[in-house]
Motif scaffolding. Structure first.
Motif, PDB file in Angstrom:
ATOM      1  N   VAL A 151       0.854  -1.175   0.000  1.00 53.04           N
ATOM      2  CA  VAL A 151       0.000   0.000   0.000  1.00 53.04           C
ATOM      3  C   VAL A 151       0.893   1.229   0.000  1.00 53.04           C
ATOM      4  O   VAL A 151       1.819   1.320   0.796  1.00 53.04           O
ATOM      5  CB  VAL A 151      -0.897   0.010   1.259  1.00 53.04           C
ATOM      6  CG1 VAL A 151      -1.717   1.271   1.290  1.00 53.04           C
ATOM      7  CG2 VAL A 151      -1.781  -1.206   1.287  1.00 53.04           C
TER       8      VAL A 151
ATOM      9  N   THR B 100       1.422   5.261   0.687  1.00 49.08           N
ATOM     10  CA  THR B 100       0.830   6.381   1.418  1.00 49.08           C
ATOM     11  C   THR B 100       1.791   7.551   1.360  1.00 49.08           C
ATOM     12  O   THR B 100       2.993   7.368   1.313  1.00 49.08           O
ATOM     13  CB  THR B 100       0.571   6.009   2.887  1.00 49.08           C
ATOM     14  OG1 THR B 100       1.787   5.600   3.484  1.00 49.08           O
ATOM     15  CG2 THR B 100      -0.446   4.904   3.007  1.00 49.08           C
TER      16      THR B 100
ATOM     17  N   GLU C 206      -3.087   4.370  12.826  1.00 49.70           N
ATOM     18  CA  GLU C 206      -4.229   4.425  11.919  1.00 49.70           C
ATOM     19  C   GLU C 206      -5.482   4.636  12.771  1.00 49.70           C
ATOM     20  O   GLU C 206      -5.777   3.824  13.646  1.00 49.70           O
ATOM     21  CB  GLU C 206      -4.364   3.120  11.136  1.00 49.70           C
ATOM     22  CG  GLU C 206      -3.165   2.813  10.268  1.00 49.70           C
ATOM     23  CD  GLU C 206      -3.267   1.471   9.553  1.00 49.70           C
ATOM     24  OE1 GLU C 206      -4.252   0.712   9.778  1.00 49.70           O
ATOM     25  OE2 GLU C 206      -2.364   1.177   8.759  1.00 49.70           O
TER      26      GLU C 206
ATOM     27  N   ASN D 296      -9.557   4.855  13.108  1.00 51.00           N
ATOM     28  CA  ASN D 296     -10.693   4.254  12.412  1.00 51.00           C
ATOM     29  C   ASN D 296     -11.990   4.386  13.196  1.00 51.00           C
ATOM     30  O   ASN D 296     -11.980   4.441  14.425  1.00 51.00           O
ATOM     31  CB  ASN D 296     -10.421   2.762  12.189  1.00 51.00           C
ATOM     32  CG  ASN D 296      -9.212   2.518  11.331  1.00 51.00           C
ATOM     33  OD1 ASN D 296      -9.187   2.883  10.164  1.00 51.00           O
ATOM     34  ND2 ASN D 296      -8.181   1.905  11.905  1.00 51.00           N
TER      35      ASN D 296
ATOM     36  N   GLU E  26     -11.319   0.865   8.640  1.00 43.61           N
ATOM     37  CA  GLU E  26     -10.009   0.222   8.664  1.00 43.61           C
ATOM     38  C   GLU E  26      -9.012   0.989   7.803  1.00 43.61           C
ATOM     39  O   GLU E  26      -9.375   1.906   7.079  1.00 43.61           O
ATOM     40  CB  GLU E  26     -10.108  -1.226   8.197  1.00 43.61           C
ATOM     41  CG  GLU E  26     -10.650  -1.375   6.794  1.00 43.61           C
ATOM     42  CD  GLU E  26     -10.885  -2.826   6.413  1.00 43.61           C
ATOM     43  OE1 GLU E  26     -10.708  -3.714   7.256  1.00 43.61           O
ATOM     44  OE2 GLU E  26     -11.237  -3.060   5.255  1.00 43.61           O
ATOM     45  N   ASP E  27      -7.740   0.607   7.947  1.00 44.18           N
ATOM     46  CA  ASP E  27      -6.656   1.204   7.151  1.00 44.18           C
ATOM     47  C   ASP E  27      -6.605   2.723   7.255  1.00 44.18           C
ATOM     48  O   ASP E  27      -6.333   3.412   6.273  1.00 44.18           O
ATOM     49  CB  ASP E  27      -6.760   0.786   5.682  1.00 44.18           C
ATOM     50  CG  ASP E  27      -6.663  -0.715   5.501  1.00 44.18           C
ATOM     51  OD1 ASP E  27      -5.898  -1.355   6.246  1.00 44.18           O
ATOM     52  OD2 ASP E  27      -7.372  -1.258   4.622  1.00 44.18           O
TER      53      ASP E  27
ATOM     54  N   ILE F  65      -4.000   8.671   9.065  1.00 41.59           N
ATOM     55  CA  ILE F  65      -2.834   7.952   9.584  1.00 41.59           C
ATOM     56  C   ILE F  65      -1.779   8.998   9.929  1.00 41.59           C
ATOM     57  O   ILE F  65      -1.444   9.849   9.103  1.00 41.59           O
ATOM     58  CB  ILE F  65      -2.268   6.954   8.560  1.00 41.59           C
ATOM     59  CG1 ILE F  65      -3.359   5.965   8.130  1.00 41.59           C
ATOM     60  CG2 ILE F  65      -1.061   6.221   9.134  1.00 41.59           C
ATOM     61  CD1 ILE F  65      -2.932   5.019   7.013  1.00 41.59           C
TER      62      ILE F  65
ATOM     63  N   ASP G 265      -5.188   1.903  15.667  1.00 45.47           N
ATOM     64  CA  ASP G 265      -4.276   0.788  15.465  1.00 45.47           C
ATOM     65  C   ASP G 265      -2.866   1.367  15.474  1.00 45.47           C
ATOM     66  O   ASP G 265      -2.531   2.217  14.640  1.00 45.47           O
ATOM     67  CB  ASP G 265      -4.584   0.066  14.153  1.00 45.47           C
ATOM     68  CG  ASP G 265      -5.942  -0.623  14.198  1.00 45.47           C
ATOM     69  OD1 ASP G 265      -6.290  -1.183  15.260  1.00 45.47           O
ATOM     70  OD2 ASP G 265      -6.658  -0.593  13.178  1.00 45.47           O
TER      71      ASP G 265
END
Length: 173
Positions: free
Chosen positions: A2, A4, A71, A73, A82-83, A88, A149
């Protein structure tokens, strides 16, 4: 893999390394945060708040880690569940330190962040909820559950490697 954005032009690639199963301990550094309900005013401006991330103490950080990535959420709202749906944020830490105190980061901005912090990826909210940077809880008091997270990471030339992780419930709003 991923991709970012780190800050303006840099890109980080998120990869889970072999040590990703190790755990961290995360506690609130401000007693107003209890993990049950959000403290007064710690929600988005759309509903009259001026929210920021809670200040946290992270311990059990593996020696190679040089940053914490969190992260944020909304577990009750699928599109941002999520994610890093609410954003973030990265926090530089002293390498080799087993504990780090992370400052509160203001919501709805990518400017004036505490030293050593950066927006890894801004929130994914759309429409009238869209704001830059971290989006504080913004369900309008409908009882949504918000979590963070938390990952201890080692920054690399092409991203970061997750070394340890934990989840902390921020509360309901």
């Amino acid at each position: 893999m991923v991709r970012t954005s780190l800050a303006a032009a840099a890109l980080l690639a998120v990869t889970a390394g072999p040590a990703a199963a190790e755990g961290l301990s995360v506690t609130f550094a401000d007693a107003a945060w209890d993990g049950e309900h959000l403290p007064a005013g710690q929600h988005c401006s759309k509903f009259g708040g001026h929210g920021a991330t809670p200040p946290l103490v992270v311990s059990g950080i593996p020696a190679p880690a040089d940053a914490i990535v969190i992260e944020y959420n909304d577990r009750s709202y699928q599109p941002l569940s999520e994610d890093g749906g609410h954003g973030i944020i990265g926090y530089r830490i002293a390498p080799g330190s087993p504990t780090a105190e992370l400052p509160a980061v203001p919501g709805e901005t990518a400017e004036g962040l505490p030293e050593g912090t950066w927006i890894v990826r801004q929130n994914r909210a759309t429409g009238s909820y869209a704001r830059p940077g971290y989006l504080p809880p913004c369900s309008g008091g409908k009882g949504n559950t918000y979590v963070a997270d938390v990952f201890a990471v080692r920054l690399t030339n092409d991203g970061y490697e997750k070394l340890a992780e934990a989840r902390v419930t921020l509360g309901r709003y």
